[in-house]
Design a protein around this motif. Structure first.
Motif, PDB file in Angstrom:
ATOM      1  N   LEU A 173      -9.546 -69.241  -8.374  1.00 47.64           N
ATOM      2  CA  LEU A 173      -9.042 -68.042  -9.116  1.00 47.64           C
ATOM      3  C   LEU A 173      -8.880 -67.663 -10.811  1.00 47.64           C
ATOM      4  O   LEU A 173      -8.558 -66.718 -11.025  1.00 47.64           O
ATOM      5  N   HIS A 174      -9.725 -69.006 -10.988  1.00 44.07           N
ATOM      6  CA  HIS A 174      -9.730 -68.040 -12.603  1.00 44.07           C
ATOM      7  C   HIS A 174     -10.324 -66.704 -13.427  1.00 44.07           C
ATOM      8  O   HIS A 174      -9.939 -66.231 -13.972  1.00 44.07           O
ATOM      9  N   PRO A 175     -11.612 -66.417 -12.586  1.00 40.71           N
ATOM     10  CA  PRO A 175     -12.345 -65.740 -12.746  1.00 40.71           C
ATOM     11  C   PRO A 175     -11.498 -64.176 -12.997  1.00 40.71           C
ATOM     12  O   PRO A 175     -10.466 -64.104 -11.647  1.00 40.71           O
ATOM     13  N   LEU A 176     -11.649 -63.385 -13.720  1.00 43.26           N
ATOM     14  CA  LEU A 176     -10.629 -62.306 -14.149  1.00 43.26           C
ATOM     15  C   LEU A 176     -11.043 -61.146 -12.377  1.00 43.26           C
ATOM     16  O   LEU A 176      -9.831 -60.647 -12.182  1.00 43.26           O
ATOM     17  N   TRP A 177     -12.010 -61.407 -12.085  1.00 42.16           N
ATOM     18  CA  TRP A 177     -12.637 -59.859 -10.926  1.00 42.16           C
ATOM     19  C   TRP A 177     -12.450 -60.888 -10.244  1.00 42.16           C
ATOM     20  O   TRP A 177     -12.334 -59.836  -9.130  1.00 42.16           O
ATOM     21  N   ILE A 178     -11.628 -61.948  -9.394  1.00 36.95           N
ATOM     22  CA  ILE A 178     -11.526 -62.006  -8.105  1.00 36.95           C
ATOM     23  C   ILE A 178      -9.765 -62.025  -7.948  1.00 36.95           C
ATOM     24  O   ILE A 178      -9.360 -62.010  -6.087  1.00 36.95           O
ATOM     25  N   ARG A 179      -9.154 -62.019  -8.857  1.00 33.35           N
ATOM     26  CA  ARG A 179      -8.190 -61.783  -8.914  1.00 33.35           C
ATOM     27  C   ARG A 179      -7.212 -60.956  -7.981  1.00 33.35           C
ATOM     28  O   ARG A 179      -7.311 -59.959  -8.665  1.00 33.35           O
ATOM     29  N   ASN A 180      -6.074 -61.628  -7.206  1.00 36.06           N
ATOM     30  CA  ASN A 180      -5.421 -59.971  -6.772  1.00 36.06           C
ATOM     31  C   ASN A 180      -4.407 -59.795  -8.273  1.00 36.06           C
ATOM     32  O   ASN A 180      -4.275 -58.364  -7.775  1.00 36.06           O
ATOM     33  N   LEU A 181      -3.946 -60.273  -9.517  1.00 39.67           N
ATOM     34  CA  LEU A 181      -3.116 -59.747  -9.816  1.00 39.67           C
ATOM     35  C   LEU A 181      -4.119 -60.305 -11.160  1.00 39.67           C
ATOM     36  O   LEU A 181      -4.580 -61.285 -11.600  1.00 39.67           O
TER      37      LEU A 181
ATOM     38  N   CYS B 124     -16.104 -66.672   2.760  1.00 41.81           N
ATOM     39  CA  CYS B 124     -16.729 -66.319   1.707  1.00 41.81           C
ATOM     40  C   CYS B 124     -15.747 -64.936   1.636  1.00 41.81           C
ATOM     41  O   CYS B 124     -14.892 -64.867   0.527  1.00 41.81           O
ATOM     42  N   MET B 125     -14.898 -64.256   2.699  1.00 40.57           N
ATOM     43  CA  MET B 125     -13.683 -63.556   2.564  1.00 40.57           C
ATOM     44  C   MET B 125     -12.863 -64.236   2.595  1.00 40.57           C
ATOM     45  O   MET B 125     -11.352 -62.853   2.430  1.00 40.57           O
ATOM     46  N   ARG B 126     -12.438 -65.442   2.133  1.00 43.91           N
ATOM     47  CA  ARG B 126     -11.357 -66.337   1.794  1.00 43.91           C
ATOM     48  C   ARG B 126     -10.727 -65.367   0.526  1.00 43.91           C
ATOM     49  O   ARG B 126      -9.810 -65.028  -0.229  1.00 43.91           O
ATOM     50  N   CYS B 127     -11.771 -65.261  -0.156  1.00 41.99           N
ATOM     51  CA  CYS B 127     -11.208 -65.080  -2.178  1.00 41.99           C
ATOM     52  C   CYS B 127     -11.930 -63.966  -2.068  1.00 41.99           C
ATOM     53  O   CYS B 127     -12.148 -62.474  -3.045  1.00 41.99           O
ATOM     54  N   HIS B 128     -13.278 -63.370  -1.598  1.00 41.59           N
ATOM     55  CA  HIS B 128     -14.390 -62.001  -1.951  1.00 41.59           C
ATOM     56  C   HIS B 128     -14.173 -60.558  -0.766  1.00 41.59           C
ATOM     57  O   HIS B 128     -13.663 -61.482   0.733  1.00 41.59           O
ATOM     58  N   SER B 129     -13.398 -59.266  -1.281  1.00 40.32           N
ATOM     59  CA  SER B 129     -13.030 -58.849  -0.565  1.00 40.32           C
ATOM     60  C   SER B 129     -14.533 -58.268  -0.086  1.00 40.32           C
ATOM     61  O   SER B 129     -14.514 -57.323   1.526  1.00 40.32           O
ATOM     62  N   ALA B 130     -15.781 -58.482  -0.597  1.00 37.17           N
ATOM     63  CA  ALA B 130     -16.817 -57.633   0.091  1.00 37.17           C
ATOM     64  C   ALA B 130     -17.573 -58.172  -1.152  1.00 37.17           C
ATOM     65  O   ALA B 130     -18.026 -58.805  -2.076  1.00 37.17           O
ATOM     66  N   VAL B 131     -19.161 -59.143  -0.529  1.00 37.72           N
ATOM     67  CA  VAL B 131     -19.958 -59.597  -0.685  1.00 37.72           C
ATOM     68  C   VAL B 131     -21.238 -58.347  -1.399  1.00 37.72           C
ATOM     69  O   VAL B 131     -21.396 -58.315  -0.421  1.00 37.72           O
ATOM     70  N   ARG B 132     -21.692 -59.314  -3.025  1.00 39.99           N
ATOM     71  CA  ARG B 132     -22.732 -57.919  -2.972  1.00 39.99           C
ATOM     72  C   ARG B 132     -23.671 -58.203  -2.284  1.00 39.99           C
ATOM     73  O   ARG B 132     -23.952 -59.659  -2.486  1.00 39.99           O
ATOM     74  N   GLN B 133     -24.872 -57.808  -2.473  1.00 35.25           N
ATOM     75  CA  GLN B 133     -26.150 -58.098  -2.330  1.00 35.25           C
ATOM     76  C   GLN B 133     -26.815 -57.912  -3.487  1.00 35.25           C
ATOM     77  O   GLN B 133     -27.393 -57.346  -3.991  1.00 35.25           O
ATOM     78  N   TYR B 134     -27.951 -59.318  -3.944  1.00 34.93           N
ATOM     79  CA  TYR B 134     -29.129 -59.633  -4.592  1.00 34.93           C
ATOM     80  C   TYR B 134     -29.943 -59.380  -3.606  1.00 34.93           C
ATOM     81  O   TYR B 134     -30.592 -59.969  -1.825  1.00 34.93           O
ATOM     82  N   SER B 135     -31.049 -59.748  -4.264  1.00 36.99           N
ATOM     83  CA  SER B 135     -32.475 -60.456  -3.510  1.00 36.99           C
ATOM     84  C   SER B 135     -31.881 -61.990  -2.618  1.00 36.99           C
ATOM     85  O   SER B 135     -31.177 -62.104  -3.200  1.00 36.99           O
ATOM     86  N   PRO B 136     -32.509 -62.115  -1.943  1.00 32.09           N
ATOM     87  CA  PRO B 136     -33.064 -63.519  -1.248  1.00 32.09           C
ATOM     88  C   PRO B 136     -32.944 -64.990  -1.854  1.00 32.09           C
ATOM     89  O   PRO B 136     -31.976 -65.358  -1.793  1.00 32.09           O
ATOM     90  N   ARG B 137     -33.879 -64.939  -3.011  1.00 34.12           N
ATOM     91  CA  ARG B 137     -33.808 -66.235  -3.821  1.00 34.12           C
ATOM     92  C   ARG B 137     -32.999 -66.172  -4.877  1.00 34.12           C
ATOM     93  O   ARG B 137     -32.263 -66.947  -5.060  1.00 34.12           O
ATOM     94  N   MET B 138     -32.497 -65.073  -5.282  1.00 35.74           N
ATOM     95  CA  MET B 138     -31.200 -65.030  -6.659  1.00 35.74           C
ATOM     96  C   MET B 138     -29.390 -65.024  -4.888  1.00 35.74           C
ATOM     97  O   MET B 138     -28.579 -66.065  -5.376  1.00 35.74           O
ATOM     98  N   THR B 139     -29.880 -64.878  -4.007  1.00 36.96           N
ATOM     99  CA  THR B 139     -28.573 -64.837  -2.750  1.00 36.96           C
ATOM    100  C   THR B 139     -28.509 -66.523  -3.003  1.00 36.96           C
ATOM    101  O   THR B 139     -27.479 -67.598  -2.831  1.00 36.96           O
TER     102      THR B 139
END
Lengths: 346, 100
Positions: free
Chosen positions: A134-142, B38-53
């Motif tokens: 959670l250290h990156p700011l863009w991922i934190r809830n607060l 993924c969704m434990r921390c990311h509300s949505a995952v952005r899409q990139y090219s397959p090789r970047m992904t």
């Protein structure tokens, strides 16, 4: 058995384990060959946060680029550089503008086995969940960090063995064990320390329970014990995270945070992009005043924070929060407002 | 206390070695892998090219302690849900599948 013998034994076991599993590497069907080959990526974020508290305003611009350089499918070099500044306005005057910069991590990962990754170099110390995840700011809830984060806001220089294994269809065990050498360089400073974190993760329930131990072996020697919990509820758009730390020298404390996504309340864009978060935390000072970490309060402190984040398009996120600090002779409000921009390119 | 610590360390290192024999046989549903990791921390995952992904997935595999099967399942999920006009750089988009 003293600590040195324990560490030696742990490293020995790691080598034995590695020796036991290496012969199986070539025999495995490589399911990874089905995917596209990875290429280098530059990612990171810009952030601009403003914090207001009784008579003081702080502006905090930050730039954190991250570089990923995969070498085949087993090796990955990754690095994050941190550049930030805290401009403080107090008593009608602006303080000096000093840009802090440093390397958060610069590490080589070798995926030796589906259940084992070896890491060498400078890495985020795997103690608890906040520093690594959670250290990156863009991922934190607060945007604001918990008080006790200062206890483990550091990186380690050395080696780490980590990985995960599926114990049953509904339970994984994860582990990370490391040793760090003392480094005095300003950009790459680190304590001499050894530690481990292990957790049980129940994917179908969205639940992870972890424990951490770290022994700092620098001029001041002390133990750190920690426990953490992450729970992503399935029936409600609610995430729960908590962490508790007990140290012999730096005090103890906890934080617990709940985040509720509003997307169940309506289909319009406002609800789909909004999230509310509430954090409660406490810090208790040690019996003997500590002088190792300036960011820690010098008295017992409690804090409650309520925040709102709104995700815009193109990786831009707006955040604001209100917090109330409770401490003897130091009750005050903390307001935060900011923008974060997340990017990735190659 | 130290004996317990040593015992835990022994278990910690030996468990993955034994578990490794079974992990390759299990199949992971891409949709479940995405939601459970993924969704434990990311509300949505952005899409990139397959090789970047693929590179980002290697990074997250280490950071988030994912198994090889989970990472492959997530790559499969992201490929299946990629925008149709995904170009080599950056096709940005919020994941079409909201968190349940």
């Amino acid at each position: 058995m003293n600590l040195r013998q324990t560490i030696t034994m742990a490293l020995g076991l790691a080598l034995v384990t590695l020796a036991a599993i290496v012969p199986t590497l070539h025999a495995q069907q490589s399911i990874e060959a089905q995917s596209e080959s990875p290429i280098p990526v530059i990612a990171g974020y810009f952030s601009f946060q403003s914090t207001f508290r009784s008579g003081t305003q702080t502006l905090s611009p930050e730039f954190d680029p991250t570089l990923l350089v995969p070498i085949g499918r087993k090796l990955l070099i990754e690095s994050e550089f941190d550049m930030s500044s805290d401009l403080t306005h107090s008593n009608g005057q602006w303080g000096s503008a000093v840009v802090d910069h440093g390397v958060e991590y610069l590490q080589l990962n070798y995926i030796a086995h589906p259940n084992l990754t070896l890491t060498f170099g400078r890495f985020l110390t795997p103690f608890g969940i906040y520093r690594e995840r959670l250290h990156p700011l863009w991922i934190r809830n607060l945007a604001g960090e918990p008080i006790i984060f200062a206890i483990n806001d550091n990186s380690s220089n050395g080696a780490m063995a980590r990985g995960t294994a599926r114990l049953t269809s509904g339970m994984n065990i994860t582990y990370a064990t490391y040793f760090s050498a003392s480094t005095k360089n300003n950009q790459l400073s680190a304590d001499r320390r050894a530690g481990t974190r292990a957790s049980l993760f129940f994917p179908n329930k969205g639940l992870e329970v972890g424990v951490s131990f770290s022994r700092v072996l620098s001029d001041s020697r002390y133990n750190m014990l920690g426990a953490d919990l992450t729970w992503n509820l399935r029936k409600l758009p609610l995430d729960f995270r908590a962490e508790v730390i007990q140290t012999t020298l730096l005090g103890r404390g906890y934080w617990a945070e709940a985040a509720y996504r509003l997307d169940k309340l309506g289909r319009n864009r406002f609800f789909r992009s909004s999230q509310l978060a509430l954090r409660s935390e406490q810090y208790r000072v040690p019996k003997i005043n500590q002088t190792l970490i300036d960011e820690l309060p010098d008295r017992n402190t409690s804090r409650a924070t309520l925040g709102w984040t709104y995700s815009l398009y193109n990786g831009v996120r707006f955040n604001t929060s209100y917090g109330r600090n409770f401490a003897r002779g130091d009750n005050h409000n903390i307001w935060t407002v900011g923008l974060t921009y997340r990017f990735a390119a190659f | 206390m130290k004996n317990w610590f040593t015992f835990l360390l022994v278990c910690l290192f030996l468990t993955p070695a034994f578990a490794g024999a079974n992990s390759g046989k299990a199949t992971v549903d891409p949709d479940d892998a995405y939601k459970n990791n993924c969704m434990r921390c990311h509300s949505a995952v952005r899409q990139y090219s397959p090789r970047m992904t693929a590179a980002i997935a290697m990074h997250m595999r280490v950071r988030a302690n994912m198994t090889a099967e989970e990472m492959e399942a997530i790559l499969q999920y992201l490929t299946d849900n990629a925008p149709a006009n995904n170009t080599s750089v950056a096709a940005y988009g919020v994941s079409k599948r909201p968190r349940k």
